[in-house]
Design an enzyme around this catalytic site. Structure first.
Site, mmCIF file in Angstrom:
data_model
loop_
_atom_site.group_PDB
_atom_site.id
_atom_site.type_symbol
_atom_site.label_atom_id
_atom_site.label_comp_id
_atom_site.label_asym_id
_atom_site.label_seq_id
_atom_site.Cartn_x
_atom_site.Cartn_y
_atom_site.Cartn_z
ATOM 1 N N GLY A 469 -4.573 9.694 -44.813
ATOM 2 C CA GLY A 469 -3.340 10.097 -44.157
ATOM 3 C C GLY A 469 -3.167 11.597 -44.166
ATOM 4 N N GLY A 471 0.044 14.507 -43.909
ATOM 5 C CA GLY A 471 1.490 14.700 -43.859
ATOM 6 C C GLY A 471 1.799 16.152 -43.574
ATOM 7 C CG PHE A 473 4.640 19.818 -47.276
ATOM 8 C CD1 PHE A 473 5.651 18.922 -47.500
ATOM 9 C CD2 PHE A 473 4.922 20.996 -46.605
ATOM 10 C CE1 PHE A 473 6.939 19.184 -47.074
ATOM 11 C CE2 PHE A 473 6.210 21.267 -46.178
ATOM 12 C CZ PHE A 473 7.219 20.360 -46.407
ATOM 13 N N GLY A 474 0.154 18.260 -46.550
ATOM 14 C CA GLY A 474 -1.180 18.059 -47.077
ATOM 15 C C GLY A 474 -1.847 16.827 -46.522
ATOM 16 C CE LYS A 492 1.558 15.470 -51.104
ATOM 17 N NZ LYS A 492 2.893 14.941 -51.334
ATOM 18 C CG ASP A 598 10.859 13.332 -46.499
ATOM 19 O OD1 ASP A 598 11.494 12.930 -45.499
ATOM 20 O OD2 ASP A 598 9.711 13.800 -46.431
#
Ligand SMILES: *[C@@H]1O[C@H](CO)[C@@H](O)[C@H](O)[C@H]1NC(C)=O
Ligand SMILES: *[C@@H]1O[C@H](CO)[C@@H](O)[C@H](O)[C@H]1NC(C)=O
Ligand SMILES: *[C@@H]1O[C@H](CO)[C@@H](O)[C@H](O)[C@H]1NC(C)=O
Ligand SMILES: *[C@@H]1O[C@H](CO)[C@@H](O)[C@H](O)[C@H]1NC(C)=O
Length: 769
Positions: A469, A471, A473-474, A492, A598
């Site tokens: 995945g 996102g 920020f990373g 991550k 979030d």
């Protein structure tokens, strides 16, 4: 019987011809990956509740019955990889009839024996259709323009057939299209300028056709494009610099065309790309020194062109590059010194005019990995290369050297002093910054820390195969690591280019250091170090969640692995309770209250037992006393959260609060039970998910709840259907009522999550009787 699910077995035999009479209530027939043969019986159209026919990867033969058109609920026809056929217009008649199925979403007929032409009536299929595949059949003729009517399409696969004629302009109307594959046909004409509205396109595959003309600059509108393949066509002209999309993260393949001109300087914009293939064109000029902007490039093929000049020294900065093919060009000069420090595993520089000494280190140690033939002025290298020795040239220059040496020696003394001085100060500086760096990572975990190399190895060099995945920020990778015991973990990697990336790392470390809960994602370790380029590298290592995020379950796309499974009502209840429990813990039971900020389906992860874990604490906030923040600058850091889930008061500058999380939770809850995303296109002009739900509450809620949850009603059968339906209805009423209470505009009107967990649990108990 409503659900008949026998996928992934070795069942043989055929479907009973009276299936419709025997199972009139059948809703889902899930048979994929077996050895079933025979026809799809006509009588199946008597199963009037049928929603899904998933029979891919079997040996079904014959025609698709036209009578399917009478099934009002039919959403999925997935029969790829069988021996089904259709030759004449009559055989294709089923498509005309499917126009009556207004709910049709998936039509996958790929890998069968369909022939003839695509019927015009395909344009009368439902606009709910998002996946259309006819690929890998014997279908000929052109692509009908009416395909432009199917404005719900996100994915079209018409590859590997006998299609000819042009690409219809009307495809430009399919504005939510994400993938189109027309490869391996004989499609001709120019690539039409259809891309203005195709801003969601992520994969464009037009390779191996007979496309002519230029690459349209208009393609620049596809700002989400991840891979583009135009190879094996007859394209001419320059490579437009407009197509150097930063979004390209997989591959750009323009090989085997007649493209000319130079490589655009803008190639440096391909910061995220892994593979670039420009082989066998008429490209010329030098490789721009900006090439090192392609920071994660792993394979670069420039072979069989007319490139010249020497390789820019910036090549050495491309530390991810593993395969470099420059063969059959007119490159000259010496190889840059940095080349043997690169991570190259395969280097082909054959048939060029390179000169000078071949290095002996790195890839040059492996004779099978390097091809240097056809460069008469190369010398040296390891003996197995069988190149001429470089000694003679050195002797030639020896006399010149002696003269130079005298001058050099006299300057060396002065220079050495200078160097020592520089070293001295540099070391002091290093030590100091090192110390600073350390203290800023003061919040460390007790666990064993891992190094960049450990992570690099465990993810196979951050290979795409392990990518799970991406996102804001990373990027998240799957990896096998030996922490306490060998285990599959999720890594991550924070995007430190993005300033916020570094900040979220610290926030997340801090948030997760002291909290442990069954419904929160568990952090196993962290890494804060430097990568092979010497730049900062930060990563967090989590438990791996084999069932992915709630997002992929609520909004399955044809590409996710479970397109036809739906969450049952009890599963949804459990997830709702798990997330509420996690929030309750964060808000009320930690050392200081933590606001997640979030909450959304993609941050709710499901483990192998479908237990939900809340993750991604990158935006979390700590409250010193309840509702008063440590940081005084919620406004200056911008709005926290994700559109659709942000409470209205954050938009007006209010600080992060537990009530804010409750609002996001309410939205999540409505989404879980209605299946509608708060960012759905229907929510414009003041309409929103909570408003829509409110307007149907309580009389018509059964109309807005996700109908898929009736397909799999929890596996519990009381035998008394009406009684059971009543139970479901009661449960949904309770849940949706509470969801609406969470979504109140005014924060103080919202309910407390603590009370909520109890309510949900009792609703679930009622459901289970
Ligand atoms: C589809 O609808 C048309 C018009 O209402 C009808 O004539 C036809 O029989 C329907 N097809 C099927 C298979 O029910
Ligand atoms: C498609 O629908 C239009 C309008 O409803 C109708 O006029 C046309 O005959 C249909 N075409 C086919 C091939 O069924
Ligand atoms: C290098 O490239 C040439 C021409 O493109 C090709 O024939 C040769 O097989 C390649 N060498 C290796 C080792 O792959
Ligand atoms: C040498 O290169 C070949 C081909 O790229 C590869 O299969 C082999 O593993 C390499 N050998 C070593 C010792 O790295």
């Amino acid at each position: 019987m409503e659900i008949f699910q026998l996928a992934y077995n070795n069942l043989q035999g055929s479907l009973p011809s009276d299936i419709g009479a025997s199972f009139p209530n059948l809703a889902a027939l899930v048979l994929f990956a077996n050895q079933l043969h025979g026809q799809i019986p006509d009588s199946i159209s008597n199963c009037s509740y049928l929603y899904s026919i998933a029979a891919a990867s079997n040996k079904f033969t014959g025609l698709i019955p036209s009578s399917l058109g009478s099934l009002q609920n039919l959403a999925v026809i997935a029969v790829s990889d069988n021996l089904l056929e259709a030759k004449t217009t009559r055989d294709w008649g089923f498509i005309d009839q499917l126009g009556n199925c207004t709910e049709l979403q998936v039509l996958d007929l790929g890998y069968n024996q369909f022939q003839g032409t695509i019927p015009i009536s395909i344009g009368n299929l439902s606009t709910s259709l998002y996946f259309l595949s006819l690929g890998n059949n014997g279908i000929s003729g052109s692509i009908p323009a009416v395909i432009g009517n199917l404005v719900g399409l996100t994915r079209i696969q018409l590859d590997s057939m006998l299609l000819s004629g042009p690409i219809p302009q009307e495809i430009g109307k399919l504005w939510i299209l994400e993938l189109i594959d027309l490869s391996n046909n004989t499609i001709s004409g120019e690539i039409p300028p259809i891309f203005t509205n195709l801003t969601r396109m992520s994969r464009l595959s037009l390779q191996n056709n007979e496309l002519q003309g230029n690459i349209p600059e208009q393609m620049s509108h596809m700002q989400s494009l991840e891979s583009m393949n135009l190879s094996d066509n007859k394209l001419v002209g320059n490579i437009p610099n407009e197509i150097m999309f930063q979004s390209l993260s997989i591959a750009l393949d323009l090989s085997n065309n007649y493209l000319s001109g130079a490589l655009p300087l803008e190639i440096s914009k391909l910061k995220n790309i892994q593979t670039v293939i420009l082989s066998n064109n008429n490209l010329s000029g030098e490789i721009p020194s900006t090439i090192d902007g392609c920071e994660v490039l792993q394979a670069l093929y420039l072979d069989r062109n007319m490139f010249d000049g020497s390789l820019p020294s910036s090549f050495g900065n491309m530390r991810s590059l593993q395969v470099l093919d420059l063969s059959h060009n007119s490159f000259s000069g010496e190889l840059p010194d940095s080349i043997d420090y690169m991570k190259l595993q395969h280097l082909n520089i054959s048939y060029n005019n390179f000169e000078g000494e071949l290095p002996k280190g790195g890839v040059f140690q492996n004779i099978t990995a390097v091809d240097v033939r056809g460069n008469p002025d190369l010398c040296g290298g390891i003996p197995q290369m069988k190149l001429q020795r470089c000694v003679t040239r050195i002797q030639e220059h020896k006399r010149n050297y002696q003269r130079i040496i005298i001058i050099v020696f006299s300057t060396i003394g002065a220079f050495a002093c200078l160097c020592m001085a520089i070293c001295f100060f540099a070391c002091r500086y290093c030590r100091r910054t090192h110390k600073n760096a350390k203290s800023s990572y003061g919040m460390q975990f007790e666990h064993k820390r891992v190094s960049y190399n450990d992570i690099f190895k465990a993810t196979d060099g951050f290979s795409l195969d392990n990518l799970v995945g991406r996102g804001a920020f990373g990027t998240v990778y799957k990896a096998t690591m030996n922490l306490e015991t060998p285990a599959i973990v999720a890594v991550k990697v924070l995007d430190l280019q993005n300033q916020a990336g570094s900040k979220t790392f610290l926030t997340e470390c801090k948030a997760l250091r002291n909290i442990r809960h069954r419904n929160l994602v568990k952090v196993l370790s962290s890494c804060s170090s430097i990568d092979h380029n010497g730049t900062d590298f930060k990563a967090l290592i989590f438990e791996f969640m084999p069932n992915g995020s709630l997002e992929t379950w609520l909004h399955p796309t044809a590409c996710t692995a479970r397109p036809f499974e739906a969450l049952s009502l009890t599963q949804r209840m459990d997830i709702a309770i798990d997330v509420a429990t996690a929030l309750d813990y964060l808000h009320h039971h930690g050392t200081v209250p933590i606001v997640h900020c979030d909450l959304k389906p993609s941050n709710v992860l499901l483990d192998s037992e479908m237990i939900a874990h809340v993750g991604d604490f990158g935006l979390a906030k700590f409250l010193v006393q309840r509702d008063i923040m440590i940081s005084h600058s919620a406004i200056s850091t911008g709005i926290r959260g994700t559109i659709g889930y942000i409470p209205p008061e954050y938009g007006m500058g209010a600080q992060a609060s537990v009530q804010g999380d409750v609002y996001s939770y309410g939205i999540l809850l409505l989404e879980i039970f209605t299946g509608m995303s708060p960012t759905d296109e229907q929510f414009v002009d003041g309409m929103s998910l909570p408003k829509l739900v409110e307007s149907s509450f309580p009389e018509s809620i059964m109309e807005i709840v996700d109908h898929k949850l009736f397909l799999t009603n929890g596996g519990k059968q009381t035998g008394d259907y009406t009684h059971e339906l009543d139970g479901i209805h009661q449960c949904l009423l309770t849940v949706i009522h509470h969801g609406l209470m969470c979504c109140k505009e005014v924060p103080s009107d919202r309910i407390d999550i603590q009370d909520f967990v109890k309510e949900l649990n009792s609703a679930k108990e009622k459901l289970l009787g």
